[in-house]
Motif scaffolding. Sequence first.
Motif, PDB file in Angstrom:
ATOM      1  N   ALA A 295       0.842  -1.208   0.000  1.00 19.12           N
ATOM      2  CA  ALA A 295       0.000   0.000   0.000  1.00 19.12           C
ATOM      3  C   ALA A 295       0.875   1.256   0.000  1.00 19.12           C
ATOM      4  O   ALA A 295       0.539   2.262  -0.647  1.00 19.12           O
ATOM      5  N   ALA A 298       2.285   1.851  -3.455  1.00 21.79           N
ATOM      6  CA  ALA A 298       1.222   2.399  -4.308  1.00 21.79           C
ATOM      7  C   ALA A 298       0.948   3.863  -3.959  1.00 21.79           C
ATOM      8  O   ALA A 298       0.744   4.697  -4.843  1.00 21.79           O
ATOM      9  N   LYS A 335      -4.099  -6.015  -5.774  1.00 17.17           N
ATOM     10  CA  LYS A 335      -5.093  -4.972  -5.530  1.00 17.17           C
ATOM     11  C   LYS A 335      -4.662  -3.631  -6.135  1.00 17.17           C
ATOM     12  O   LYS A 335      -5.477  -2.896  -6.683  1.00 17.17           O
ATOM     13  N   ASP A 336      -3.376  -3.344  -6.031  1.00 14.86           N
ATOM     14  CA  ASP A 336      -2.898  -2.009  -6.439  1.00 14.86           C
ATOM     15  C   ASP A 336      -2.132  -1.992  -7.765  1.00 14.86           C
ATOM     16  O   ASP A 336      -1.922  -0.923  -8.326  1.00 14.86           O
ATOM     17  N   CYS A 363       0.966   0.964 -11.404  1.00 10.56           N
ATOM     18  CA  CYS A 363      -0.060   1.201 -10.407  1.00 10.56           C
ATOM     19  C   CYS A 363      -1.422   1.353 -11.084  1.00 10.56           C
ATOM     20  O   CYS A 363      -1.522   2.015 -12.118  1.00 10.56           O
TER      21      CYS A 363
END
Length: 364
Positions: A295, A298, A335-336, A363
Amino acid sequence: MDLHTLVLDLRSRSARVTAADAQGVVTVDLDAAACERVAQAAQPLFDWAHGRVPASSRTPRDATLVAFEVDALNRTLRLGYIAERSPISGAPLPSSGSPQTSPGTAMAQSQSGRPSQPGEPTALTWTEGDYGTLQVLLREAARTALREVRPRKSEPAELSYDARWEYLYQHGGDGWELARTPPPLARYLSTQLALSRGQHVLVVGAGRGHEALLLARQAQAVGAHVVAIDIAPTAVKTVQEAATQERLAETLHVVESDLFLRPETGPLAAASYDLIVEHCCFCAIEPSRRDEYVAQIARLLRPGGRFIGLFYCHSYPGGPPFGASIDEIKGRLGKDFVIDYEEVPADSVLSRVAQEWLIDAHCR
Ligand SMILES: C[S@@+](CC[C@H](N)C(=O)[O-])C[C@H]1O[C@@H](n2cnc3c(N)ncnc32)[C@H](O)[C@@H]1O
């Protein structure tokens, strides 16, 4: 450490290791017990040579592999065998007298063509091994040899997280140090990256800065900027000194910081970078913080920003470096990030062959 060469000879129970770390290149002759541990770790190569592993063998069928010389920098391998299969075949180490009394002895000729004399090691025949195919069989031998040269020391339990990294740097606990950019990343960054003017690049957990310096050389030529972040003052000082020495200090900004911080301004402000590069940082952090790490990468990238990483994907217990599978990292990145390119490099350093994963992602 980066293994340069390993020469092992079961006849004399000898092994010579040449390896590099931040202090330079060292050559060490291992004692018999250490040689035995390396020989045991090289058992996959002996199994292959003696036909226990189904693969084409360049060692003659009736010969006994008793020595090898691997040059990991030049990617060459020589196999030394005695001409006839002896009772020691497959044993990690013969007892010191056995080669002289084995059937191989009777057949063996020294290089001058005369028969071996009693007490003299049995003469060897050498053949070229295919480094590219056989390197994976030598990985654990390389790793064991490096551990023999530089045993892993335990560090005081009471150290804080950041103090621990600094302690490792100051007390020779930096076993990860290759003293160069790992070959897959050097290749990829040199051939697949074209920085442009005004771009901002971040190297996380930069260590002694091999990747940061490589990127800064490229950045300086086009007017891009590189930031290297590390939590350990010794690492930061090393990169700063190297940047100054190479006249890269205006291009390469070195920051001592915990990469998990989330300030609103400064080098860890959100959306600051076009590219982030990582090598052995994911495996260095606590596994419980892996999602937080992804996270943060990102967060630091601008939308569409690029993330190039060479991950060490091993399954040894403990850490750091903590083990991870490619699937695990892929799942956490999903996810990212979109992965645009990935490979298990064929040109990893010998002690990490088939355990690295190179990605080029962007990203979402
Ligand atoms: C295994 S070393 C790899 C160093 C370098 N990338 C290399 O490959 O040689 C991991 C590095 O990450 C740094 N590091 C660990 N946790 C960090 C954190 N939370 N913030 C910044 N740096 C960190 C350590 O000090 C160390 O230099």
